[in-house]
Design an enzyme around this catalytic site. Sequence first.
Site, PDB file in Angstrom:
ATOM      1  N   HIS A  95      -8.703 -18.655  39.478  1.00  0.00           N
ATOM      2  CA  HIS A  95      -8.135 -19.815  38.771  1.00  0.00           C
ATOM      3  C   HIS A  95      -8.712 -21.102  39.334  1.00  0.00           C
ATOM      4  CE1 HIS A  95      -5.630 -18.618  42.170  1.00  0.00           C
ATOM      5  NE2 HIS A  95      -5.402 -19.899  42.364  1.00  0.00           N
ATOM      6  N   HIS A  97      -7.725 -25.004  39.867  1.00  0.00           N
ATOM      7  CA  HIS A  97      -6.611 -25.962  39.878  1.00  0.00           C
ATOM      8  C   HIS A  97      -7.079 -27.270  39.238  1.00  0.00           C
ATOM      9  CE1 HIS A  97      -3.968 -23.920  42.902  1.00  0.00           C
ATOM     10  NE2 HIS A  97      -5.115 -23.365  43.278  1.00  0.00           N
TER      11      HIS A  97
HETATM   12  P1  5GP Z   1      -3.981 -20.301  45.103  1.00  0.00           P
HETATM   13  O1  5GP Z   1      -3.222 -20.549  46.358  1.00  0.00           O
HETATM   14  O2  5GP Z   1      -4.232 -18.837  44.891  1.00  0.00           O
HETATM   15  O3  5GP Z   1      -5.238 -21.114  44.954  1.00  0.00           O
HETATM   16  O4  5GP Z   1      -3.059 -20.837  43.941  1.00  0.00           O
HETATM   17  C1  5GP Z   1      -2.081 -20.075  43.319  1.00  0.00           C
HETATM   18  C2  5GP Z   1      -1.322 -21.017  42.433  1.00  0.00           C
HETATM   19  O5  5GP Z   1      -0.562 -20.254  41.536  1.00  0.00           O
HETATM   20  C3  5GP Z   1      -0.340 -21.920  43.191  1.00  0.00           C
HETATM   21  O6  5GP Z   1      -0.591 -23.288  42.868  1.00  0.00           O
HETATM   22  C4  5GP Z   1       1.021 -21.457  42.711  1.00  0.00           C
HETATM   23  O7  5GP Z   1       1.953 -22.507  42.603  1.00  0.00           O
HETATM   24  C5  5GP Z   1       0.698 -20.844  41.366  1.00  0.00           C
HETATM   25  N1  5GP Z   1       1.585 -19.762  40.974  1.00  0.00           N
HETATM   26  C6  5GP Z   1       2.020 -18.740  41.765  1.00  0.00           C
HETATM   27  N2  5GP Z   1       2.799 -17.895  41.050  1.00  0.00           N
HETATM   28  C7  5GP Z   1       2.833 -18.388  39.787  1.00  0.00           C
HETATM   29  C8  5GP Z   1       3.476 -17.950  38.596  1.00  0.00           C
HETATM   30  O8  5GP Z   1       4.160 -16.923  38.534  1.00  0.00           O
HETATM   31  N3  5GP Z   1       3.288 -18.721  37.481  1.00  0.00           N
HETATM   32  C9  5GP Z   1       2.527 -19.836  37.494  1.00  0.00           C
HETATM   33  N4  5GP Z   1       2.415 -20.518  36.364  1.00  0.00           N
HETATM   34  N5  5GP Z   1       1.900 -20.282  38.602  1.00  0.00           N
HETATM   35  C10 5GP Z   1       2.063 -19.567  39.742  1.00  0.00           C
END
Ligand code: 5GP
Length: 128
Positions: A95, A97
């Site tokens: 993903h 951001h």
């Molecule tokens: P990472 O730390 O992997 O770069 O980011 C994961 C992102 O996913 C975080 O910003 C977190 O808030 C978001 N996130 C985690 N679980 C969920 C979910 O169930 N639904 C949505 N929409 N976002 C999520």
Amino acid sequence: MSDCIFCQRDRLEIIAENELALAFKDSCPVSEGHCLVIPKRHVATYFDAGPEEHSAISILIGEVSRILNRDLSPDGYNIGANVGEAAGQTVFHFHIHIIPRYRGDVADPRGGVRKVIPNRSCPLRDSK
Ligand code: 5GP
Ligand code: ZN
């Protein structure tokens, strides 16, 4: 992948999509309007996506920015991906951001994403 939260599309607040990518609201936003853009195909990291997926994601990032500009008028954006646990990735479905930024949301924004490692600012550019 059935145990991946980002593969469970009915649980996502989707705001835009195209053939290969989806954009939805982050459930724990860093700032108002924080969104994520993902490939529809389950791949773990940035480097596992193919060129067509990167292209679709890039187009969707543009669409998301137009939606956020219209709805929230942010003053800037941080856009980026965490790749791997060491870099902070917690959800292993690639993903990007999209984090809208607002003047005054932090005392000194200079350096932006450079600050993922604290106290490594460039004295001439990143701090007062
Ligand atoms: P990472 O730390 O992997 O770069 O980011 C994961 C992102 O996913 C975080 O910003 C977190 O808030 C978001 N996130 C985690 N679980 C969920 C979910 O169930 N639904 C949505 N929409 N976002 C999520
Ligand atoms: Zn997935």
